[in-house]
Design an enzyme around this catalytic site. Structure first.
Site, mmCIF file in Angstrom:
data_model
loop_
_atom_site.group_PDB
_atom_site.id
_atom_site.type_symbol
_atom_site.label_atom_id
_atom_site.label_comp_id
_atom_site.label_asym_id
_atom_site.label_seq_id
_atom_site.Cartn_x
_atom_site.Cartn_y
_atom_site.Cartn_z
ATOM 1 N N HIS A 114 1.154 -1.229 -0.081
ATOM 2 C CA HIS A 114 0.187 -0.376 0.121
ATOM 3 C C HIS A 114 0.538 1.390 0.444
ATOM 4 C CE1 HIS A 114 -3.414 2.174 0.605
ATOM 5 N NE2 HIS A 114 -2.757 3.548 1.306
ATOM 6 N N ASP A 133 -15.387 2.131 6.453
ATOM 7 C CA ASP A 133 -14.681 3.119 5.572
ATOM 8 C C ASP A 133 -14.704 3.957 5.025
ATOM 9 O OD1 ASP A 133 -11.961 4.439 5.956
ATOM 10 O OD2 ASP A 133 -11.811 3.039 3.986
ATOM 11 N N ARG A 169 -14.989 12.314 6.303
ATOM 12 C CA ARG A 169 -14.341 13.026 6.789
ATOM 13 C C ARG A 169 -13.476 13.895 6.102
ATOM 14 N NH1 ARG A 169 -9.983 8.257 7.506
ATOM 15 N NH2 ARG A 169 -8.128 9.724 7.646
ATOM 16 N N SER A 210 -8.081 3.731 8.712
ATOM 17 C CA SER A 210 -8.991 3.527 7.091
ATOM 18 C C SER A 210 -7.600 2.576 6.016
ATOM 19 C CB SER A 210 -8.749 4.796 6.913
ATOM 20 O OG SER A 210 -8.729 5.029 6.006
ATOM 21 N N LYS A 219 -8.661 -1.850 5.701
ATOM 22 C CA LYS A 219 -9.083 -2.145 4.375
ATOM 23 C C LYS A 219 -8.054 -3.503 4.091
ATOM 24 C CE LYS A 219 -9.306 1.833 2.080
ATOM 25 N NZ LYS A 219 -8.972 3.218 2.418
HETATM 26 N N1 URA Z 1 -5.502 6.097 1.863
HETATM 27 C C1 URA Z 1 -6.719 5.592 2.990
HETATM 28 O O1 URA Z 1 -7.793 5.273 2.237
HETATM 29 N N2 URA Z 1 -7.943 6.770 3.955
HETATM 30 C C2 URA Z 1 -7.154 7.886 4.770
HETATM 31 O O2 URA Z 1 -7.828 8.178 5.319
HETATM 32 C C3 URA Z 1 -5.710 8.375 4.119
HETATM 33 C C4 URA Z 1 -5.527 7.889 2.434
#
Ligand code: URA
Length: 432
Positions: free
Chosen positions: A82, A161, A168, A183, A187
């Site tokens: 990621h 999320d 947010r 967040s 995932k």
């Molecule tokens: N990427 C995400 O998936 N979540 C965040 O809060 C910031 C970047």
């Protein structure tokens, strides 16, 4: 349990229990906790933070708000990567085929771009016919057959999320380390890979502006991953200048193809090889040194390009673009940006480069906006290169003269040329 009391507790820096956090996440996802209450709690988190334990509990609650994939039928260690996002960040499209070409399994769900940062899924959609949606069984089958699949988030993964992130975005609560950590990691945990490599970026084109802040976020994510029984590692990398030579969807795909064909080598190549080596080592394919050699061989032998071609074909795309990248979408107009003076290229502000691309139509400012796949920027020099006044520094790809001129104005202020020689920067700052 009263939502009022939970907001008050976080505001007073009192620790919430796992049950209280689950109540918040599940209640909000189900629509029982209104936006204004959740916003107040998110703002309290932004201002006062969460403990490590609370961050883990929040991550697990978000992970469990939807389905979690079971990748065990792949019968081999799986590794996910990621990146916290940046400008010109196309590393997934290099590391997935490189790692797969060395026998690694890379099941990857990626996102779309929003604001000035690009998204891997948008980039892939610039390949004619490429499908980013796939059923979970087909996704797993493709990883087994080819070694990698890159698709948009599918199924009912982490619905909490999606809802929390949207809120947010509207309430100035994005840049909070525990919120970003939960967040992203929720995932990653829902996807179910055994190992997770995090590329945490800092600099003008990243969420984290300094290496120190990036390290705090990286430590938090590695901690949460380890506490959830995943093998986790993070690389802190520089995002002050765009990654590689291009920014823009089709342009970035073409750059990936040129790198995999051995026709181009830049700072992105080094980062991709390093990330791939770590992914292979996490997958127990050898020592870090051996894995690095394997990654280099996959690149130079053309094996990684072959894997990319198979992946494009398996996902319905026109794989002939790997032979003929000129088939990718292009803009009607291209304009050279010329150096105003002689010296050494000392900076290309990545945030400004991202904003210039947004103005060219290569990105989106809201979810429903469609993007211009051919638009973007090609940089013709690396930081540290000597430049003569009048030399072309970049190519601006836009669909009208007006758009190109707008981008040119912004880019001129983003590019710095110094009188003194400048050292080439090392992209990798540290590993956690
Ligand atoms: N990427 C995400 O998936 N979540 C965040 O809060 C910031 C970047």
């Amino acid at each position: 349990m009263q939502i009022y009391d939970l907001i008050q507790k976080t505001r007073r820096r009192q620790k919430l229990t796992a049950e209280e956090i689950r109540f918040l996440v599940n209640g909000f996802t189900a629509g029982e906790i209104p936006d204004f209450c959740m916003s107040a709690w998110l703002m309290a988190v932004c201002c006062h933070g969460l403990t490590t334990e609370e961050t883990v509990d929040l991550t697990i609650a978000i992970r469990d708000s939807g389905t979690c994939l079971d990748l065990s039928e792949l019968g081999q260690i799986t590794v996910d990567k990621h990146s916290t996002g940046g400008i010109g960040d196309k590393t997934t499209l290099l590391i997935a085929p490189i790692t797969a070409a060395c026998g690694g399994y890379v099941p990857k769900m990626s996102g779309r771009g929003l604001g000035f940062t690009g998204g891997t899924i948008d980039k892939l959609e610039s390949i004619p016919g490429f499908r980013v949606n796939m059923s979970v069984p087909d996704f797993i089958r493709q990883v087994k057959e080819i070694g990698c699949a890159v698709i948009a988030q599918s199924g009912n993964l982490t619905p909490a999320d999606k809802k929390i992130y949207a809120l947010r975005n509207l309430t100035a609560t994005v840049d909070s380390i525990p919120l970003i950590c939960s967040s992203i990691m929720s995932k990653k945990l829902a996807l179910g890979a055994d190992c997770i490599l995090l590329d945490v970026k800092y600099g003008s084109g990243a969420f984290m502006k300094t290496a120190a802040d990036a390290a705090v976020l990286a430590k938090s994510m590695v901690n949460v991953g380890n506490m959830a029984d995943k093998k986790c590692r993070a690389m802190i990398t520089d995002m002050n200048a765009p990654l590689g030579h291009t920014v823009g969807n089709a342009l970035e795909i073409a750059e990936v193809i040129h790198i995999l064909r051995g026709e181009e080598k830049n700072n992105l190549t080094e980062l991709a090889l390093s990330l791939s080596a770590h992914m292979l080592e996490l997958s127990k394919k050898g020592s870090l040194q051996e894995c690095r050699r394997m990654a280099e061989q996959a690149l130079t032998s053309g094996k990684a390009l072959e894997v990319l071609s198979h992946m494009i074909e398996a996902q319905g795309g026109d794989a002939s673009v790997t032979e003929h990248p000129e088939k990718l979408p292009q803009t009607r107009t291209q304009k050279y940006l010329k150096a105003e003076r002689s010296g050494y290229l000392s900076a290309i502000d990545s945030e400004q480069a991202g904003l210039a691309c947004l103005e060219l139509g290569a990105g989106r400012t809201a979810n429903h906006i469609s993007i211009d796949m051919g638009a973007g920027l090609t940089f013709l020099h690396d930081i540290g290169d000597p430049i003569q006044a009048g030399d072309p520094i970049a190519v601006i790809h836009g669909n009208s003269e007006t758009l190109c001129e707008l981008a040119e104005k912004r880019l001129l202020s983003a590019i710095q040329i110094s009188e003194q020689p400048v050292a080439k920067t090392n992209l990798i700052y540290s590993i956690i």
